[in-house]
Scaffold this active site. Sequence first.
Site, mmCIF file in Angstrom:
data_model
loop_
_atom_site.group_PDB
_atom_site.id
_atom_site.type_symbol
_atom_site.label_atom_id
_atom_site.label_comp_id
_atom_site.label_asym_id
_atom_site.label_seq_id
_atom_site.Cartn_x
_atom_site.Cartn_y
_atom_site.Cartn_z
ATOM 1 N N HIS A 201 0.811 -1.224 0.000
ATOM 2 C CA HIS A 201 0.000 0.000 0.000
ATOM 3 C C HIS A 201 0.841 1.270 0.000
ATOM 4 O O HIS A 201 0.399 2.310 -0.456
ATOM 5 C CB HIS A 201 -1.028 -0.042 1.133
ATOM 6 C CG HIS A 201 -2.144 -0.968 0.779
ATOM 7 N ND1 HIS A 201 -2.136 -2.283 1.132
ATOM 8 C CD2 HIS A 201 -3.234 -0.776 -0.006
ATOM 9 C CE1 HIS A 201 -3.200 -2.868 0.625
ATOM 10 N NE2 HIS A 201 -3.893 -1.981 -0.076
ATOM 11 N N ARG A 308 -10.811 3.607 -1.141
ATOM 12 C CA ARG A 308 -10.243 2.813 -0.041
ATOM 13 C C ARG A 308 -10.505 3.552 1.278
ATOM 14 O O ARG A 308 -9.671 4.315 1.754
ATOM 15 C CB ARG A 308 -8.734 2.637 -0.228
ATOM 16 C CG ARG A 308 -8.322 1.694 -1.355
ATOM 17 C CD ARG A 308 -6.810 1.519 -1.372
ATOM 18 N NE ARG A 308 -6.394 0.359 -2.133
ATOM 19 C CZ ARG A 308 -5.950 0.419 -3.395
ATOM 20 N NH1 ARG A 308 -5.867 1.569 -4.034
ATOM 21 N NH2 ARG A 308 -5.573 -0.692 -4.022
ATOM 22 N N ARG A 344 -15.690 1.189 -0.863
ATOM 23 C CA ARG A 344 -15.353 -0.100 -0.269
ATOM 24 C C ARG A 344 -15.374 0.040 1.240
ATOM 25 O O ARG A 344 -14.800 0.973 1.798
ATOM 26 C CB ARG A 344 -13.962 -0.551 -0.715
ATOM 27 C CG ARG A 344 -13.572 -1.871 -0.078
ATOM 28 C CD ARG A 344 -12.283 -2.404 -0.603
ATOM 29 N NE ARG A 344 -11.140 -1.672 -0.094
ATOM 30 C CZ ARG A 344 -9.886 -1.927 -0.453
ATOM 31 N NH1 ARG A 344 -9.644 -2.865 -1.346
ATOM 32 N NH2 ARG A 344 -8.892 -1.240 0.040
ATOM 33 N N GLU A 442 -11.125 -11.439 -4.497
ATOM 34 C CA GLU A 442 -9.691 -11.414 -4.239
ATOM 35 C C GLU A 442 -9.207 -12.638 -3.464
ATOM 36 O O GLU A 442 -8.065 -12.695 -3.049
ATOM 37 C CB GLU A 442 -9.246 -10.108 -3.564
ATOM 38 C CG GLU A 442 -10.103 -9.608 -2.445
ATOM 39 C CD GLU A 442 -9.732 -8.196 -1.964
ATOM 40 O OE1 GLU A 442 -8.740 -7.618 -2.407
ATOM 41 O OE2 GLU A 442 -10.461 -7.682 -1.101
ATOM 42 N N ASN A 465 -4.442 -7.362 -6.656
ATOM 43 C CA ASN A 465 -3.281 -7.268 -5.752
ATOM 44 C C ASN A 465 -3.327 -8.416 -4.752
ATOM 45 O O ASN A 465 -2.339 -9.102 -4.510
ATOM 46 C CB ASN A 465 -3.299 -5.944 -4.979
ATOM 47 C CG ASN A 465 -3.373 -4.757 -5.899
ATOM 48 O OD1 ASN A 465 -3.005 -4.869 -7.064
ATOM 49 N ND2 ASN A 465 -3.847 -3.635 -5.402
ATOM 50 N N ASP A 466 -4.513 -8.598 -4.165
ATOM 51 C CA ASP A 466 -4.648 -9.695 -3.205
ATOM 52 C C ASP A 466 -4.878 -11.026 -3.902
ATOM 53 O O ASP A 466 -4.379 -12.057 -3.466
ATOM 54 C CB ASP A 466 -5.799 -9.410 -2.235
ATOM 55 C CG ASP A 466 -5.343 -8.531 -1.082
ATOM 56 O OD1 ASP A 466 -4.236 -8.772 -0.571
ATOM 57 O OD2 ASP A 466 -6.068 -7.593 -0.725
ATOM 58 N N ARG A 476 2.486 -10.055 -1.035
ATOM 59 C CA ARG A 476 2.631 -8.941 -1.981
ATOM 60 C C ARG A 476 3.598 -7.854 -1.505
ATOM 61 O O ARG A 476 4.038 -7.030 -2.292
ATOM 62 C CB ARG A 476 1.246 -8.326 -2.287
ATOM 63 C CG ARG A 476 0.587 -7.674 -1.116
ATOM 64 C CD ARG A 476 -0.890 -7.391 -1.372
ATOM 65 N NE ARG A 476 -1.143 -6.012 -1.709
ATOM 66 C CZ ARG A 476 -2.350 -5.456 -1.735
ATOM 67 N NH1 ARG A 476 -3.420 -6.179 -1.453
ATOM 68 N NH2 ARG A 476 -2.503 -4.209 -2.038
ATOM 69 N N CYS A 513 -9.983 -3.715 -10.097
ATOM 70 C CA CYS A 513 -9.492 -2.499 -9.424
ATOM 71 C C CYS A 513 -8.130 -2.721 -8.792
ATOM 72 O O CYS A 513 -7.635 -1.865 -8.075
ATOM 73 C CB CYS A 513 -10.499 -1.999 -8.400
ATOM 74 S SG CYS A 513 -10.757 -3.139 -7.042
HETATM 75 C C1 PEP Z 1 -6.619 -5.494 -4.399
HETATM 76 O O1 PEP Z 1 -6.382 -6.323 -3.518
HETATM 77 O O2 PEP Z 1 -6.356 -5.672 -5.600
HETATM 78 C C2 PEP Z 1 -7.224 -4.199 -4.057
HETATM 79 C C3 PEP Z 1 -7.604 -3.368 -4.995
HETATM 80 O O3 PEP Z 1 -7.328 -3.875 -2.744
HETATM 81 P P1 PEP Z 1 -6.110 -3.431 -1.830
HETATM 82 O O4 PEP Z 1 -4.939 -3.136 -2.732
HETATM 83 O O5 PEP Z 1 -6.521 -2.222 -1.074
HETATM 84 O O6 PEP Z 1 -5.881 -4.615 -0.970
HETATM 85 MG MG MG Z 2 -7.251 -6.158 -1.552
#
Ligand code: PEP
Ligand code: MG
Length: 593
Positions: A201, A308, A344, A442, A465-466, A476, A513
Amino acid sequence: MTVSASAEIAQDTILVGIGASPGIAIARSHLLNRARVGGIERRILPTEVDAEIATFRAAVDKSKAQLLEVKGQAADQHAEHLYIIDTHLLILEDQLLINDTIELIHSELLNAEGALGRTLRRLRQVFDSIGDEYLRERRSDIDSVGDRLMRNLLGEIRESLESLTGQAIVVAHDLSPADTMQMDRSKVIGFVTDVGGRTSHTAILARSLIIPAVVGLENVTTQVSSGEPMIIDGTTGTVILNPSPATFREYLARKQRYDYLEKELYAYRELPAVTLDGHHVALRGNVELADDIAAARTQGVEGIGLFRTEFLFMAAGEPPSEEEQYRAYRAAVETMAPHPVTIRTLDVGGDKFVPELNLLDEANPVMGLRAVRFSLKEGTLFRTQLRAIMRASAHGKVRIMFPMISGVAEIRACRRLVEKARQELAEEGIPVGPLALGIMVETPAAVLLADVMAREVDFFSVGTNDLIQYCLAIDRGNEHVAYLYEPLHPAVLRALQRVCYAARHAGIEVSICGEMAGEQLYALVLIGLGFSELSMNPAAIPRVKRLMRQANVAETRELLDRLLQLPTAAEVVAVLEAEMSRRYPQIFDFSHP
Ligand code: PEP
Ligand code: MG
């Protein structure tokens, strides 16, 4: 900046890490000499123990000084106020609190905030189990002193950054998302860290804030001290220490070229996001802070695909009230009208640590009580947030999105709470507008159950991402396994294909996303897969749009079919890169690092 030879660092020393946020920054370094990681536990080396204890003691002293100051100011007030301050000062002398924390730093090799966190949790448990009501209530004093101590420990980075007098590149072991969020952009023009991955993040925020950054350098903090000239290239992940005059001139020219091309891309902001054959894909923005919403609009976003909201919680000293959240969501919705805003619900945990929420001390927080699991458990916080979002829906198009869903039962539990909040609001005579309810896909469970889940919601949004993290079992944020974090892994492509198929079949919208959505290399693959919406860091929109406008959907499907036949991520990358540079030579050039 004048280029001077450093005594210890050889000229043009090149370090290679992970390019986290594109662009070039040239400035002197500012070393944050300690590793404050937003309250997260971290193992330290035996050689670091003394410094860690000294930092803890300094935070205790600072807390005492603050309380004495408050006491001085409150001297003419009621005796009970003074009594509370005295109680807090006594707690700061308490051997259980002080000695236990120091002992944990020593024996468990824990960083100061990690050790303090454990001691506080232990003390709270002791107080909770006390039968005597009066004593049990003293727990709130422990909370208050604990929060002050923790803030003083974590405040160190902020203070160090506030002391900056000119522009600098920050060099740190790690930066928490909260630290990054509070950076003064006029002074911090880039940063580099030892740890981290492209989708941590902190990296996501750097892209949002448009600060060039390189992460995962492993030991940059041991190689640089403050005041050294350095260059960072966040596009390639390169860091150059003690640059020679020739290198300095070369990067200055590269920076000017990069900045010029960025400006040229502005032209795409106002153009429609359609392919050559007239296929429209909504390009939406991901935002972390309410303040970013107006800026996102100027990049030509068609709404917000991911708000977020946890960053609202990180920015405040305590969880924002229903009214505060309502105002933030309403402002977002009104700024974006007539486009939708996808809000979210709280997604804390993992690397998003919010000290005020008393998250559990878990061995494996990424798989722990995070995101929707935390919200469902902490009913009151969730109810407050749902009410605030639902009230905002009376002012424009709102979509509520639940993070980290791993089963239909969670969707139904969320829906029940939404219905309950709707009833309460109706009884109170507070208007609520039409609401779309969706989930983030995710977890591998959500992919495998996509067909079933699609019947329960209005939309899907894939959090790659997750999803990549859980699908490939790759942390990650861990630089040691970053080489295995492969968005084009055949397993990931198949997962995305399955989700899109299920959504199409059920007739619901499917968005992406995660950070993949903003990478122009992947854009045509995602369009070929059938995503109806791509939500990204708003600064990435002009690039993705430029490419989309030169593509043809039929061709993207052909390309996808070819890629889906390939057995390894490396082969997928090779074919995709070759194809993209053949089709769009002015945009893609993989011949240079
Ligand atoms: C993701 O996991 O792809 C996502 C968009 O949420 P975050 O990056 O906030 O975990
Ligand atoms: Mg996520």
